[in-house]
Design a protein around this motif. Sequence first.
Motif, PDB file in Angstrom:
ATOM      1  N   HIS A 159       0.816  -1.221   0.000  1.00 14.38           N
ATOM      2  CA  HIS A 159       0.000   0.000   0.000  1.00 14.38           C
ATOM      3  C   HIS A 159       0.850   1.272   0.000  1.00 14.38           C
ATOM      4  CE1 HIS A 159      -0.633  -0.106   4.706  1.00 14.38           C
ATOM      5  NE2 HIS A 159       0.627   0.048   4.382  1.00 14.38           N
ATOM      6  N   HIS A 160       2.164   1.124   0.132  1.00 14.57           N
ATOM      7  CA  HIS A 160       3.049   2.288  -0.019  1.00 14.57           C
ATOM      8  C   HIS A 160       3.695   2.327  -1.407  1.00 14.57           C
ATOM      9  CE1 HIS A 160       2.474   2.990   4.207  1.00 14.57           C
ATOM     10  NE2 HIS A 160       2.883   1.774   4.480  1.00 14.57           N
ATOM     11  N   ALA A 172      -4.711   1.656  13.920  1.00 12.20           N
ATOM     12  CA  ALA A 172      -4.097   0.957  12.806  1.00 12.20           C
ATOM     13  C   ALA A 172      -5.184   0.292  11.949  1.00 12.20           C
ATOM     14  CB  ALA A 172      -3.109  -0.080  13.319  1.00 12.20           C
ATOM     15  N   PHE A 180      -7.366   1.054   7.472  1.00 13.29           N
ATOM     16  CA  PHE A 180      -8.213   0.456   6.439  1.00 13.29           C
ATOM     17  C   PHE A 180      -8.931   1.530   5.621  1.00 13.29           C
ATOM     18  CE2 PHE A 180     -12.204  -1.288   4.871  1.00 13.29           C
ATOM     19  CZ  PHE A 180     -11.749  -2.392   4.174  1.00 13.29           C
ATOM     20  N   THR A 202      -6.673   2.627   2.742  1.00 15.02           N
ATOM     21  CA  THR A 202      -5.682   1.692   2.202  1.00 15.02           C
ATOM     22  C   THR A 202      -6.001   1.184   0.801  1.00 15.02           C
ATOM     23  OG1 THR A 202      -4.152  -0.010   2.955  1.00 15.02           O
ATOM     24  CG2 THR A 202      -6.490  -0.611   2.966  1.00 15.02           C
ATOM     25  N   ASN A 225      -6.905   5.980  -1.689  1.00 18.25           N
ATOM     26  CA  ASN A 225      -5.589   6.506  -1.352  1.00 18.25           C
ATOM     27  C   ASN A 225      -5.088   7.521  -2.377  1.00 18.25           C
ATOM     28  OD1 ASN A 225      -2.305   6.002  -1.251  1.00 18.25           O
ATOM     29  ND2 ASN A 225      -3.317   5.969   0.747  1.00 18.25           N
ATOM     30  N   GLY A 283      -1.613   8.288  11.473  1.00 12.37           N
ATOM     31  CA  GLY A 283      -0.307   8.129  12.127  1.00 12.37           C
ATOM     32  C   GLY A 283      -0.388   8.388  13.622  1.00 12.37           C
ATOM     33  N   ALA A 310      -2.573   5.606  15.398  1.00 15.76           N
ATOM     34  CA  ALA A 310      -1.940   4.287  15.322  1.00 15.76           C
ATOM     35  C   ALA A 310      -0.709   4.207  16.227  1.00 15.76           C
ATOM     36  CB  ALA A 310      -1.555   3.960  13.875  1.00 15.76           C
ATOM     37  N   PHE A 311       0.185   5.163  16.101  1.00 13.51           N
ATOM     38  CA  PHE A 311       1.398   5.095  16.930  1.00 13.51           C
ATOM     39  C   PHE A 311       1.058   5.212  18.410  1.00 13.51           C
ATOM     40  CE2 PHE A 311       4.498   5.727  13.425  1.00 13.51           C
ATOM     41  CZ  PHE A 311       5.449   4.834  13.861  1.00 13.51           C
ATOM     42  N   ALA A 347      -1.197   1.944  19.429  1.00 13.16           N
ATOM     43  CA  ALA A 347      -0.543   0.644  19.402  1.00 13.16           C
ATOM     44  C   ALA A 347       0.708   0.610  20.271  1.00 13.16           C
ATOM     45  CB  ALA A 347      -0.185   0.270  17.968  1.00 13.16           C
ATOM     46  N   TYR A 348       1.479   1.688  20.267  1.00 15.72           N
ATOM     47  CA  TYR A 348       2.820   1.598  20.857  1.00 15.72           C
ATOM     48  C   TYR A 348       3.063   2.472  22.085  1.00 15.72           C
ATOM     49  CZ  TYR A 348       3.424  -0.950  16.576  1.00 15.72           C
ATOM     50  OH  TYR A 348       3.258  -1.855  15.570  1.00 15.72           O
ATOM     51  N   TYR A 387       3.395  17.617   5.739  1.00 11.90           N
ATOM     52  CA  TYR A 387       2.248  18.239   5.064  1.00 11.90           C
ATOM     53  C   TYR A 387       2.167  19.744   5.300  1.00 11.90           C
ATOM     54  CZ  TYR A 387       1.730  13.292   5.763  1.00 11.90           C
ATOM     55  OH  TYR A 387       1.997  11.947   5.853  1.00 11.90           O
TER      56      TYR A 387
HETATM   57  C1  HEM Z   1       0.380   0.105  14.525  1.00 12.56           C
HETATM   58  C2  HEM Z   1       0.373   0.021  13.272  1.00 12.56           C
HETATM   59  C3  HEM Z   1       0.500   1.194  12.339  1.00 12.56           C
HETATM   60  C4  HEM Z   1       1.190   2.358  12.492  1.00 12.56           C
HETATM   61  C5  HEM Z   1       2.024   2.794  13.671  1.00 12.56           C
HETATM   62  C6  HEM Z   1       0.997   3.114  11.283  1.00 12.56           C
HETATM   63  C7  HEM Z   1       1.539   4.360  11.040  1.00 12.56           C
HETATM   64  C8  HEM Z   1       1.500   5.017   9.847  1.00 12.56           C
HETATM   65  C9  HEM Z   1       2.095   6.296   9.565  1.00 12.56           C
HETATM   66  C10 HEM Z   1       2.870   7.140  10.560  1.00 12.56           C
HETATM   67  C11 HEM Z   1       1.857   6.592   8.281  1.00 12.56           C
HETATM   68  C12 HEM Z   1       2.300   7.855   7.539  1.00 12.56           C
HETATM   69  C13 HEM Z   1       3.584   7.623   6.897  1.00 12.56           C
HETATM   70  C14 HEM Z   1       4.113   8.877   6.268  1.00 12.56           C
HETATM   71  O1  HEM Z   1       4.655   9.701   6.992  1.00 12.56           O
HETATM   72  O2  HEM Z   1       3.996   9.043   5.056  1.00 12.56           O
HETATM   73  C15 HEM Z   1       1.106   5.509   7.720  1.00 12.56           C
HETATM   74  C16 HEM Z   1       0.663   5.440   6.418  1.00 12.56           C
HETATM   75  C17 HEM Z   1      -0.261   4.526   5.979  1.00 12.56           C
HETATM   76  N1  HEM Z   1      -0.837   3.504   6.715  1.00 12.56           N
HETATM   77 FE1  HEM Z   1      -0.351   2.978   8.564  1.00 12.56          FE
HETATM   78  N2  HEM Z   1       0.189   2.417  10.434  1.00 12.56           N
HETATM   79  C18 HEM Z   1      -0.149   1.238  11.048  1.00 12.56           C
HETATM   80  C19 HEM Z   1      -0.972   0.256  10.551  1.00 12.56           C
HETATM   81  C20 HEM Z   1      -1.670   0.350   9.375  1.00 12.56           C
HETATM   82  C21 HEM Z   1      -2.630  -0.610   8.903  1.00 12.56           C
HETATM   83  C22 HEM Z   1      -3.040  -1.883   9.639  1.00 12.56           C
HETATM   84  C23 HEM Z   1      -3.077  -0.159   7.694  1.00 12.56           C
HETATM   85  C24 HEM Z   1      -4.092  -0.743   6.739  1.00 12.56           C
HETATM   86  C25 HEM Z   1      -5.075  -1.484   7.049  1.00 12.56           C
HETATM   87  C26 HEM Z   1      -2.376   1.064   7.402  1.00 12.56           C
HETATM   88  C27 HEM Z   1      -2.517   1.809   6.252  1.00 12.56           C
HETATM   89  C28 HEM Z   1      -1.732   2.885   5.912  1.00 12.56           C
HETATM   90  C29 HEM Z   1      -1.720   3.509   4.606  1.00 12.56           C
HETATM   91  C30 HEM Z   1      -2.567   3.115   3.406  1.00 12.56           C
HETATM   92  C31 HEM Z   1      -0.790   4.543   4.652  1.00 12.56           C
HETATM   93  C32 HEM Z   1      -0.397   5.460   3.510  1.00 12.56           C
HETATM   94  C33 HEM Z   1      -0.928   6.824   3.694  1.00 12.56           C
HETATM   95  C34 HEM Z   1      -0.597   7.713   2.522  1.00 12.56           C
HETATM   96  O3  HEM Z   1      -0.860   7.316   1.397  1.00 12.56           O
HETATM   97  O4  HEM Z   1      -0.090   8.816   2.717  1.00 12.56           O
HETATM   98  N3  HEM Z   1      -1.544   1.353   8.445  1.00 12.56           N
HETATM   99  N4  HEM Z   1       0.885   4.558   8.694  1.00 12.56           N
END
Ligand code: HEM
Lengths: 505, 198
Positions: free
Chosen positions: A285-286, A349, A354, A357, A362, A375, A378-379, A382-383, B115
């Motif tokens: 997804h990234h 998270a 979701f 995602t 997205n 972010g 989630a952080f 979870a943590y 951002y």
């Molecule tokens: C504890 C677990 C997780 C943490 C700490 C977390 C944290 C983050 C953070 C900080 C970003 C931003 C990254 C950036 O700076 O560009 C991010 C992006 C993203 N996360 Fe998570 N995430 C977690 C779990 C998940 C889960 C389970 C999913 C999906 C079901 C998810 C989907 C996404 C998506 C799609 C992005 C991209 C956002 C974008 O396009 O800019 N994350 N995540």
Amino acid sequence: MNTSGLNKVIENTNALCEKSRICRNTFKAWVQLDSNNLSDGQQLAVKYFTVAVILFFAQILFGMLAATQFIYPSFLYEILDFSVNRMIHINAMIIWMLYGFIGCVYWFLEDESGTEIVGLKLGNIAFWLLTSAVTVVVLVYLLVQIGPGKDSSLWFINEGREYIEAPRWADIGIVVVMLIFFYNVVATFSKGKWSGIAGVLTLDLVALAGLYVAGMFYMTNITHEQYWWWWVIHLWVEATWEVLVGVIMAWSLMKLLGVRRKIIQTWLYIEVALMFGSGILGLGHHYFWIGTPEYWLTIGGFFSALEPIPLVAMVVHAVYDSGTHAFKNGNHPALAWIIAQAFGNFFGAGVWGFMHTLPQINMFTHGTQWSASHGHLAFFGAYATINIAFFYLAIQHWRGDVWMGGGSQNAWRWKWALGLLNGGVLGMTIALLIAGYEQSFIERAIEGSTWAGYFTAQNHPSFQSAMIWRLFFGGITFAGFILLVWDLLTIGKGETRKALMIVEN
Amino acid sequence: MNEIPLWASESFWKKMAIWVTAGSFLILVVLTMDSLTKTSAGSQRVPAYSVINKKIDYQYNNVSHKFMPIIGENEFLFGKEFTDEEARQLVDLGKKTTQAKNCMNCHTLLGNGAYYAPDLTKAWLDKGWISKEIREDMMVKFLMDPENNARTFGSNRKMPNLKITEQEAKGIIAFLKWMSSIDTNGFPYNFKTINAEE
Ligand code: HEM
Ligand code: HEM
Ligand SMILES: [Fe+2]
């Protein structure tokens, strides 16, 4: 410089040392913590916890500065620019959480292996090494900030890559420290006894440390660079950290509630299978928009959409175990934070992740405050929560296993800290979500993501008021943090009732 | 308790955990090798650095149903044709400078980062540079002294002076031009470039 000037400096330094010594002693007399209550490994663990709390403070402080700049852009302009504040905000977060995790593992290592830590001295040296390195890195961030476009800047100032900004020399230091830590874990289990928890922990640490190396190289090709950068960030937070938390949680539930080991370990294996099974390929997804092939749209969308499943399983696990043991335990704040973890992880998270995602969504939310909303929840969910739960477990033992119940005289402190911290972060999350929606519509969908479109969205009243609400809830979070620290230092002080001992059943 | 069924037993899930992890990781390794080859500089998706000698545009493609970069005839940067090696060096300087100056903690690049300031993915093609005739000059001036050349679009947010030298500024511009030629699967959607008629 003449000698009298030098003498004065020495005098002043001596006076300062004396003063800080007195301060320390007064503080020690006030907190009344008796380190005889701790094993050697636990004494090392609380060192890590102490630094973790200090860095948590730095995270929140610099987050407040950055959030203020959204509202008053001239605030600290060209003194501490947004980029500097934000870098310290998120880097402090990564580092304090790692400190917390290392502390947790040292805390239960002796208990789980049934023997003393093999390389205790080495562990202590590693702690001081890491802590001095972190201090130098932060000072350079603050005082030097940026360098010329040369390799030397990346080696000694910062690497300019979100979350893993630490300069290369520090990267190498971190790897060395992690190797020492890893040696301690493996050698101690080998000397004592292995268990399912020990096995999962060991393999997970190999992956966690190995992944860090993927982020240590400079590349001109930004597609390749971001490709590996996500290996570190995503495969940390959505795979290896998540499993590490599963391990910590497994041990805590066993100790706190007396859940049977066989049940705990079966759950742990299920969680590993589900988490790695969805999280590893969920990495895709990234890879939607960084130049990588189109098949990632399908793979990333599909597997990351499965990622919430293990998080639901973890909620069921924690709540079910608590329920079947009738919430009977001797550390109410710790259990409260563990429940907060289960839900925070699931919402932050699972649900927030979701929501953005799938590639079709997205495309419009990518790189907006939407990501920041997710972010934060989630952080934190979870943590931060699991670490705070562990701080409470540690402080209880440090006080001599006294009773820490919800009905105690000063229990309002931990209850309010819990409420303010969770409420503050949730408030920020909602504010950022509104800002993110607005950006998705106006900047992305209507204006086609041009610079003018970006600023149209930023200047919109709904965005601006969201930024004010974010700062307001940041203040709530800040207040909750202060209360948390006060509570951690005082909870159980003067309590004489022992916590009931929980045994496996 | 009587017999534990296989699907609820510890050893079954232990094996599952190992196989699922190993399998997923193996697939990831294979996909990684494929993706890295398909995105090396000079590939279809990620053009060679010498693309800075060409005209770049970004338009909707009716066949693939997404916005795609279009690489046109010669359009030299700073009035000079760069050899492959010169182009690589200049883009490299620019990329390194963006890291040393910490651009990513205000801006997003390919949508990733902070951002507080606009996305840089298609910055080279942005209408904000008014016309193609003055674009290069405006960009150099802006990067070297953003405070006095600021256009804040009414936001009062100004980029700080990052002590970027002229050579570094040119490197950054080359890097931005090259980055705008990467096929990003249609992100950002509906972006109107500086080439488009009003
Ligand atoms: C504890 C677990 C997780 C943490 C700490 C977390 C944290 C983050 C953070 C900080 C970003 C931003 C990254 C950036 O700076 O560009 C991010 C992006 C993203 N996360 Fe998570 N995430 C977690 C779990 C998940 C889960 C389970 C999913 C999906 C079901 C998810 C989907 C996404 C998506 C799609 C992005 C991209 C956002 C974008 O396009 O800019 N994350 N995540
Ligand atoms: C006083 C409380 C806080 C304030 C005022 C605050 C403010 C901010 C600001 C202004 C940013 C930059 C966003 C941007 O680039 O536009 C940010 C980013 C971030 N903060 Fe916080 N923050 C706070 C607490 C926290 C906490 C408690 C956590 C997690 C435990 C956290 C995790 C993050 C993360 C992961 C990012 C990067 C998000 C992304 O790039 O998508 N923050 N924060
Ligand atoms: Fe992810």
